[in-house]
Design an enzyme around this catalytic site. Sequence first.
Site, mmCIF file in Angstrom:
data_model
loop_
_atom_site.group_PDB
_atom_site.id
_atom_site.type_symbol
_atom_site.label_atom_id
_atom_site.label_comp_id
_atom_site.label_asym_id
_atom_site.label_seq_id
_atom_site.Cartn_x
_atom_site.Cartn_y
_atom_site.Cartn_z
ATOM 1 N N GLU A 261 3.897 13.428 -4.717
ATOM 2 C CA GLU A 261 3.083 13.409 -3.492
ATOM 3 C C GLU A 261 3.705 14.357 -2.461
ATOM 4 O O GLU A 261 4.818 14.137 -2.006
ATOM 5 C CB GLU A 261 3.054 11.983 -2.923
ATOM 6 C CG GLU A 261 2.272 11.895 -1.631
ATOM 7 C CD GLU A 261 2.274 10.501 -1.011
ATOM 8 O OE1 GLU A 261 3.316 9.829 -1.038
ATOM 9 O OE2 GLU A 261 1.216 10.109 -0.495
ATOM 10 N N CYS B 232 -2.389 8.915 2.945
ATOM 11 C CA CYS B 232 -2.028 8.391 1.622
ATOM 12 C C CYS B 232 -3.082 8.773 0.598
ATOM 13 O O CYS B 232 -2.756 9.142 -0.526
ATOM 14 C CB CYS B 232 -1.842 6.891 1.690
ATOM 15 S SG CYS B 232 -3.255 6.041 2.418
ATOM 16 N N GLU C 200 0.890 -1.178 0.000
ATOM 17 C CA GLU C 200 0.000 0.000 0.000
ATOM 18 C C GLU C 200 0.912 1.207 0.000
ATOM 19 O O GLU C 200 1.563 1.500 1.011
ATOM 20 C CB GLU C 200 -0.877 0.003 1.253
ATOM 21 C CG GLU C 200 -1.908 -1.102 1.288
ATOM 22 C CD GLU C 200 -3.071 -0.873 0.340
ATOM 23 O OE1 GLU C 200 -3.048 0.113 -0.436
ATOM 24 O OE2 GLU C 200 -4.000 -1.685 0.356
HETATM 25 P P1 NAD Z 1 8.571 4.723 4.388
HETATM 26 O O1 NAD Z 1 8.500 3.936 3.128
HETATM 27 O O2 NAD Z 1 9.748 5.595 4.621
HETATM 28 O O3 NAD Z 1 8.517 3.762 5.665
HETATM 29 C C1 NAD Z 1 7.466 2.849 5.844
HETATM 30 C C2 NAD Z 1 7.957 1.704 6.704
HETATM 31 O O4 NAD Z 1 8.948 0.964 5.993
HETATM 32 C C3 NAD Z 1 8.607 2.125 8.020
HETATM 33 O O5 NAD Z 1 8.209 1.219 9.025
HETATM 34 C C4 NAD Z 1 10.088 1.973 7.715
HETATM 35 O O6 NAD Z 1 10.890 1.757 8.851
HETATM 36 C C5 NAD Z 1 10.085 0.748 6.820
HETATM 37 N N1 NAD Z 1 11.259 0.591 5.953
HETATM 38 C C6 NAD Z 1 12.182 1.513 5.603
HETATM 39 N N2 NAD Z 1 13.090 0.968 4.756
HETATM 40 C C7 NAD Z 1 12.719 -0.317 4.571
HETATM 41 C C8 NAD Z 1 13.223 -1.393 3.776
HETATM 42 N N3 NAD Z 1 14.301 -1.246 2.999
HETATM 43 N N4 NAD Z 1 12.566 -2.564 3.796
HETATM 44 C C9 NAD Z 1 11.443 -2.723 4.534
HETATM 45 N N5 NAD Z 1 10.916 -1.740 5.309
HETATM 46 C C10 NAD Z 1 11.542 -0.560 5.319
HETATM 47 O O7 NAD Z 1 7.198 5.515 4.444
HETATM 48 P P2 NAD Z 1 6.751 6.618 5.506
HETATM 49 O O8 NAD Z 1 7.513 7.856 5.209
HETATM 50 O O9 NAD Z 1 6.790 6.025 6.861
HETATM 51 O O10 NAD Z 1 5.219 6.810 5.134
HETATM 52 C C11 NAD Z 1 4.748 7.744 4.240
HETATM 53 C C12 NAD Z 1 4.367 7.109 2.927
HETATM 54 O O11 NAD Z 1 3.460 6.039 3.160
HETATM 55 C C13 NAD Z 1 3.648 8.058 1.998
HETATM 56 O O12 NAD Z 1 4.139 7.896 0.689
HETATM 57 C C14 NAD Z 1 2.204 7.597 2.069
HETATM 58 O O13 NAD Z 1 1.437 7.938 0.955
HETATM 59 C C15 NAD Z 1 2.373 6.142 2.234
HETATM 60 N N6 NAD Z 1 1.164 5.551 2.805
HETATM 61 C C16 NAD Z 1 0.403 4.732 2.027
HETATM 62 C C17 NAD Z 1 -0.778 4.202 2.515
HETATM 63 C C18 NAD Z 1 -1.656 3.298 1.706
HETATM 64 O O14 NAD Z 1 -2.475 2.595 2.289
HETATM 65 N N7 NAD Z 1 -1.550 3.267 0.400
HETATM 66 C C19 NAD Z 1 -1.176 4.518 3.818
HETATM 67 C C20 NAD Z 1 -0.378 5.368 4.579
HETATM 68 C C21 NAD Z 1 0.800 5.867 4.060
#
Ligand code: NAD
Length: 469
Positions: free
Chosen positions: A373, A276, A242
């Site tokens: 975004e 999101c 997601e």
């Molecule tokens: P992010 O991708 O930086 O981090 C998300 C998670 O992934 C965190 O727990 C992080 O520690 C982990 N992570 C980081 N590197 C990783 C790796 N290499 N492998 C596995 N996990 C790893 O995202 P964010 O900044 O925390 O969140 C914001 C983003 O999330 C925005 O783009 C938003 O649109 C999106 N989002 C999407 C939805 C949806 O349902 N589509 C919902 C909420 C947020």
Amino acid sequence: MELPDITMTIDGKSVPHVAGFDVLNPSTEQVVAQAPDCADDQLDAAFDSAARAFGDWREDLPGRRQILSDAADALVANAEALAPVLTLEQGRPVDQAAIEVHAAAAWFRYFAALEIPTEIVQDDDAGRGEIIRKPVGVVGAITPWNFPLLLASWKLAPALLAGNTVVLKPSPYTPLATLALGAVLRDVVPAGVLNVVSGRDPLGAAMTAHPVPRKISFTGSIATGKRVAAAAADDLKRVTLELGGNDPAILLDDVEPAAITEKLFQFSFSNSGQVCSAIKRVYVHESRYAEVVEALTERVRAARVGDGFTEGVELGPIQNAPQYARVSGLVSAAIDDGATATTGGRPMDGPGYFFEPTVLTGLVEGSAIVDEEQFGPALPIMPYSRIEDAVQRANATNYGLGASVWGTDTERATAVAGQLDSGSVWVNTHMAVAPNLPFGGAKWSGLGVENGPWGYAAFTELQLVFRAR
Ligand code: NAD
């Protein structure tokens, strides 16, 4: 504020940690806690305990339903303790944080009761074919910082219903409420069925590379989602992704601006735009453009921004320093390029990552805040003259999470909505998200869906049982 238990949960127990990392309150920039930094052997222990618990857990569907229902009760019973933790680490007003806790409980309740119909795909002289849904095994669940508990519940409830066991990892920016959730559920869920660990980003990478989980359910940015998909390919782990959105809202020439201003404001600016599926760009028919800009500008200017613990605050800060820098950069670049901020446009005086809620005009595609975004409290509004052009501009992107069309003639609005390339398309609303409604992204906004029977199915392996006659 006294924090609840924020230790990790592994094999049903609170585990001590040797190293920790700072968690900040984004309203004050003060360190509020040291969260556990999960060591390699602790991650192994979490996955091993999930693997051990799987054998019994998968066998008892009525028992799982009861435990999901008990988990919902436990969330509600602890809402007053969990909501302030969310506000402390995430920034959102505490009444909205309480809504998140109750919504997470609603997800558990929905899946506790979800009917799983028998699927017979053939029943004739040749034979009888039935679809069986088997749990995938151990699931790694990884969540972002904007709705830590809600987005965890979207994974936990269907994964557990299907008979899987889980290791859950929140974002390092907002680990506290999720750790506290793990502690609350220790008395509800059998040992090993739900493990909660915390750590910096490499812990997420270690989970996706780990040999035990058979599925990674990930919510976060597109960039990280691609890394998760690549890592999961090594041993063909199943993935649900997601990811980010850049949702367009198209306002037709028969909208009534006064009637929809509050909705547009809420769907664009709630959680300070850090949703999101928030509206992230607005296309308005030129005949209504001036009216819409004026009405929305007025509403956004009136928004009360501040510390989420202050009575009457509507919007909290941006959640973290890099995101604050990114939103500030996108807005100032847009203004440098000739855009007008009809309200807002600047960071607010510190401390805290507060940014003035901002409405931008004078932009077109090609500007980063339109094409990417922003995930913050700044919204570009653009006019169009032909609906075909608005649709083309809305679709001309790699994003495809949500989209909406607004107009008095609902049939016409629905016909336009059908032309938009996104996982969800809403008519005269946006962000209509509920446990029974599938939610997922087209194009780069995701892979697979969550919620409803589709979200449940995503935590299963489909098996055909075919009996010849
Ligand atoms: P992010 O991708 O930086 O981090 C998300 C998670 O992934 C965190 O727990 C992080 O520690 C982990 N992570 C980081 N590197 C990783 C790796 N290499 N492998 C596995 N996990 C790893 O995202 P964010 O900044 O925390 O969140 C914001 C983003 O999330 C925005 O783009 C938003 O649109 C999106 N989002 C999407 C939805 C949806 O349902 N589509 C919902 C909420 C947020």
